[in-house]
Structures are given as structure tokens and as C-alpha cells.
Design a protein around this motif. Sequence first.
Motif, PDB file in Angstrom:
ATOM      1  N   TYR A  40       0.830  -1.217   0.000  1.00 16.39           N
ATOM      2  CA  TYR A  40       0.000   0.000   0.000  1.00 16.39           C
ATOM      3  C   TYR A  40       0.864   1.266   0.000  1.00 16.39           C
ATOM      4  CZ  TYR A  40       0.714   0.795   5.023  1.00 16.39           C
ATOM      5  OH  TYR A  40       1.269   1.052   6.250  1.00 16.39           O
ATOM      6  N   GLN A  76       8.877   2.730  10.150  1.00 16.99           N
ATOM      7  CA  GLN A  76       7.410   2.598  10.075  1.00 16.99           C
ATOM      8  C   GLN A  76       6.808   2.648  11.485  1.00 16.99           C
ATOM      9  OE1 GLN A  76       5.719   2.926   7.344  1.00 16.99           O
ATOM     10  NE2 GLN A  76       7.571   3.131   6.138  1.00 16.99           N
ATOM     11  N   SER A  77       5.946   1.687  11.817  1.00 20.36           N
ATOM     12  CA  SER A  77       5.231   1.798  13.101  1.00 20.36           C
ATOM     13  C   SER A  77       6.128   1.622  14.324  1.00 20.36           C
ATOM     14  CB  SER A  77       4.105   0.773  13.165  1.00 20.36           C
ATOM     15  OG  SER A  77       3.017   1.239  12.433  1.00 20.36           O
ATOM     16  N   PHE A 109      -4.114  -1.873  12.570  1.00 23.36           N
ATOM     17  CA  PHE A 109      -3.378  -0.668  12.985  1.00 23.36           C
ATOM     18  C   PHE A 109      -3.995   0.622  12.476  1.00 23.36           C
ATOM     19  CE2 PHE A 109      -1.172   0.567   9.073  1.00 23.36           C
ATOM     20  CZ  PHE A 109      -1.176  -0.610   8.312  1.00 23.36           C
ATOM     21  N   ASN A 129      -2.749   3.903  14.481  1.00 17.95           N
ATOM     22  CA  ASN A 129      -2.446   5.144  13.764  1.00 17.95           C
ATOM     23  C   ASN A 129      -3.129   6.362  14.378  1.00 17.95           C
ATOM     24  OD1 ASN A 129      -1.065   3.413  12.171  1.00 17.95           O
ATOM     25  ND2 ASN A 129      -1.804   4.232  10.237  1.00 17.95           N
ATOM     26  N   GLU A 173       4.970   7.354   0.855  1.00 12.34           N
ATOM     27  CA  GLU A 173       3.921   7.271   1.888  1.00 12.34           C
ATOM     28  C   GLU A 173       3.030   8.517   1.839  1.00 12.34           C
ATOM     29  OE1 GLU A 173       4.919   5.885   5.748  1.00 12.34           O
ATOM     30  OE2 GLU A 173       2.821   6.058   6.310  1.00 12.34           O
ATOM     31  N   ASN A 180      -4.512   7.594   6.120  1.00  6.86           N
ATOM     32  CA  ASN A 180      -4.023   8.387   7.256  1.00  6.86           C
ATOM     33  C   ASN A 180      -4.590   9.802   7.232  1.00  6.86           C
ATOM     34  OD1 ASN A 180      -2.577   6.541   8.798  1.00  6.86           O
ATOM     35  ND2 ASN A 180      -0.810   6.643   7.421  1.00  6.86           N
ATOM     36  N   TYR A 204       4.507  12.668  10.906  1.00  5.29           N
ATOM     37  CA  TYR A 204       4.229  11.233  11.049  1.00  5.29           C
ATOM     38  C   TYR A 204       4.853  10.446   9.890  1.00  5.29           C
ATOM     39  CZ  TYR A 204       1.654   6.841  11.195  1.00  5.29           C
ATOM     40  OH  TYR A 204       1.335   5.498  11.212  1.00  5.29           O
ATOM     41  N   CYS A 208       8.025   7.683  10.204  1.00  2.00           N
ATOM     42  CA  CYS A 208       7.905   6.321   9.649  1.00  2.00           C
ATOM     43  C   CYS A 208       9.022   6.033   8.651  1.00  2.00           C
ATOM     44  CB  CYS A 208       6.560   6.149   8.942  1.00  2.00           C
ATOM     45  SG  CYS A 208       5.161   6.068  10.066  1.00  2.00           S
ATOM     46  N   TYR A 256      -0.288  -5.138  17.212  1.00  2.00           N
ATOM     47  CA  TYR A 256      -1.674  -4.887  16.764  1.00  2.00           C
ATOM     48  C   TYR A 256      -2.611  -6.020  17.172  1.00  2.00           C
ATOM     49  CZ  TYR A 256       0.750  -1.233  14.534  1.00  2.00           C
ATOM     50  OH  TYR A 256       1.537  -0.157  14.339  1.00  2.00           O
ATOM     51  N   GLY A 273       6.718  -3.123  12.487  1.00  2.00           N
ATOM     52  CA  GLY A 273       6.437  -2.113  11.465  1.00  2.00           C
ATOM     53  C   GLY A 273       6.181  -2.799  10.131  1.00  2.00           C
ATOM     54  N   VAL A 274       5.461  -2.123   9.228  1.00  2.00           N
ATOM     55  CA  VAL A 274       5.106  -2.759   7.950  1.00  2.00           C
ATOM     56  C   VAL A 274       6.288  -2.945   7.004  1.00  2.00           C
ATOM     57  CG1 VAL A 274       2.630  -2.330   7.643  1.00  2.00           C
ATOM     58  CG2 VAL A 274       4.261  -0.549   7.072  1.00  2.00           C
ATOM     59  N   GLY A 310      -0.045  -7.571   9.518  1.00  2.00           N
ATOM     60  CA  GLY A 310       0.947  -6.547   9.190  1.00  2.00           C
ATOM     61  C   GLY A 310       2.252  -6.714   9.945  1.00  2.00           C
TER      62      GLY A 310
END
Length: 331
Positions: A40, A76-77, A109, A129, A173, A180, A204, A208, A256, A273-274, A310
Motif C-alpha cells: 500500500y 514505520q510503526s 493498525f 495510527n 507514503e 491516514n 508522522y 515512519c 496490533y 512495522g510494515v 501486518g
Amino acid sequence: MVQGIANWNTEETEEWLQQYVDDWVAFYRKHTNDGEVASYIPELQKANPDALGIVIKGNNGITIRSGDTEDPFTLQSISKAITFAVACMERGVSYMLQQVDVEPTGEAFNSIMHLEMKQVKKPLNPFNNAGAITVTSALPGDTSDDKLEPVLKLLEDMLGNRPELNADVFKSERDSSTRNRAIGYYLLEVGFLESDLDITLETYFKQCSIDVTIDDLARIGMILANDGMDPKNGEEIIPRQIARITKVLMLTCGMYDASGKFATYVGIPAKSGVSGGILAAVPPRVRDESMPFTDGCGIGVYGPALGEEGNSVAGIRLLRHIATQWDLSIF
Ligand code: DON
């Protein structure tokens, strides 16, 4: 596991542990076939789906590195754990806990279902998120670079060098951020944001997009495992209370909607993280001389093929195996 090894910190035992981990990484690499690289964010899709690597840094000075340890990847996360700690350091713990709750959602997430359905007074936790964007909005500063500064500074304090932003991932992103932005507009509408929406989202996306390696994650994990203290020199890098709350959140919300299973089968505070990274912190535990790393360790894992929730699919299985073999669970 062999009984009665009084001192794990020798060349012989290190070599022995290394061989085990090499075998386990070779075995679990096949499990990368059960996952898929995140698509994504188009730039993330360039990752090698077969990659799998791990770094374990023990408080006793032992480091084990195996598999694809050199590949850089973006936080990422995993950045959500760092920005939460930074926001608590900058704004105070009690203030931040008024802005964001500490309850797991059991949802994906990027879900916002709970915000509307439960009519919550604040996002349920800082690792989904909605909560993470709220935390980012509380970072001091008027521009995204100002807001990012204390985040980069904390990373620099922990790693000894300042990590770089990956500009391609950031743009990718930012340019594919409809979800988001939807979350951000909802947060704006209900009054949860403290800063301008565009600046908050830009920050943000930047947090990430910070490039790291699994050596970096293992080092951060080791500091968190030590309640924020650098075991090398005894220096406090993250205040103890903040490091502890961060670990609680890692355990309850870090993976998550797979957090319960991860706590059950692995039992280590961790954040995924993704891009396929996992940061794990194994606190010191009751001494059992038949097990290595009883003084605690930090673990960094990289495996970009993700499962449904994820998280790195082979990475989780590898961690589960190591935690079982070496009794790393905190429970
Ligand atoms: O918000 C996003 O979409 C990402 N930049 C971060 C998401 C993420 O890493 C979720 N983790 N599994």
C-alpha cells in the motif's frame, strides 16, 4: 539446552549460540513464503520478500547476528514507540496519558472504527495510527522538522549516530496516504490534534521513513530492556517510568491485533512495522544458568514478508522459536 553453563560470555559459547541462530534463521527463511511484502506504500514493495535477519545484543556483551543483517529499512510503526517516549519526555507522562489511552483495540493498525463506535474521549493507545498521529501532534515545534528533532536526537543518543530519512519512502507514503489523511481529519474534527493537521501528518510520515538496521533495533531494545539505561555506561537515556510504560504498550498493543497471541507464544515486549522490522526488549529475569541472556537483551528482526496483521511472518515465528528455546518470556 545444556545444563550448568556458568559463564555464557566466552568465545566458545558465543560461537555455539551463533550456530544455533544460523540454523534457525535458515529454517525460518522458508516461512517468508507465507507472507507478502507491504504494497500500500509503493516504495516498500521493493523489499526482498525472502529476506530474514536477526541481531541479539545481550547485556552481558554477547552479540549474535545472523541472516540479512545489513539491509536498511524504515522504522514505520516502530517509530510509534520512539515518538511516544519522546512526547512523554518533552510533555510529561501524565499530560500524554491525558491525550492518549493505554488500552489495546484488537483491531487493525489503521482502524478508526473504535473512535466512532465507542465515542472515546481520546485514542485508545499510542500504537494504532489514530493514537500515534495524536502523539505526533503533541510533539513540540511549529514545523515537521522541529517536531522530528527530539525524535532524531533520542535515536542519536541511543545509537551513537543520527539516522537518516529515506526520502523515497517518505514521498511514497505521503503520496499514498488517503487512509491516514482520513484518520487525521477525523482526529481534527473531534478535537484530538494539538498541531496543524498537515504538519502533523508530514511529521508522522517522516518518523515512519527513518532508516535503520536490525543492529539499531537490537540496541534500542537493549536500552528499553534496561528500563532506559545504557548498559555500556550506566547513563539514563530514557527515564525509567517512560521506558516501562513503553514496554507495557509494546506488550499489549505492539503487534496490533496479534498482540495477545504474541504475548502468549513469545511473551516479550515488541513493536512491529510494515517494512518488516520488529524491535524486542527482553528484560533481565531470574537467573537460570542453563539459559543464555538471563541478564536481558535487545533483539532486532527484519523480514519484510508480512502476515495478515501486518507483522513479519517469518520474524514472529523465529522469535517464538528462540523465546521458547531460551526461555525468554517475561511471564
Ligand atoms: O501509517 C502507516 O501506514 C505506516 N507508515 C506505518 C504503519 C505500520 O508500520 C503498521 N505496522 N505494522
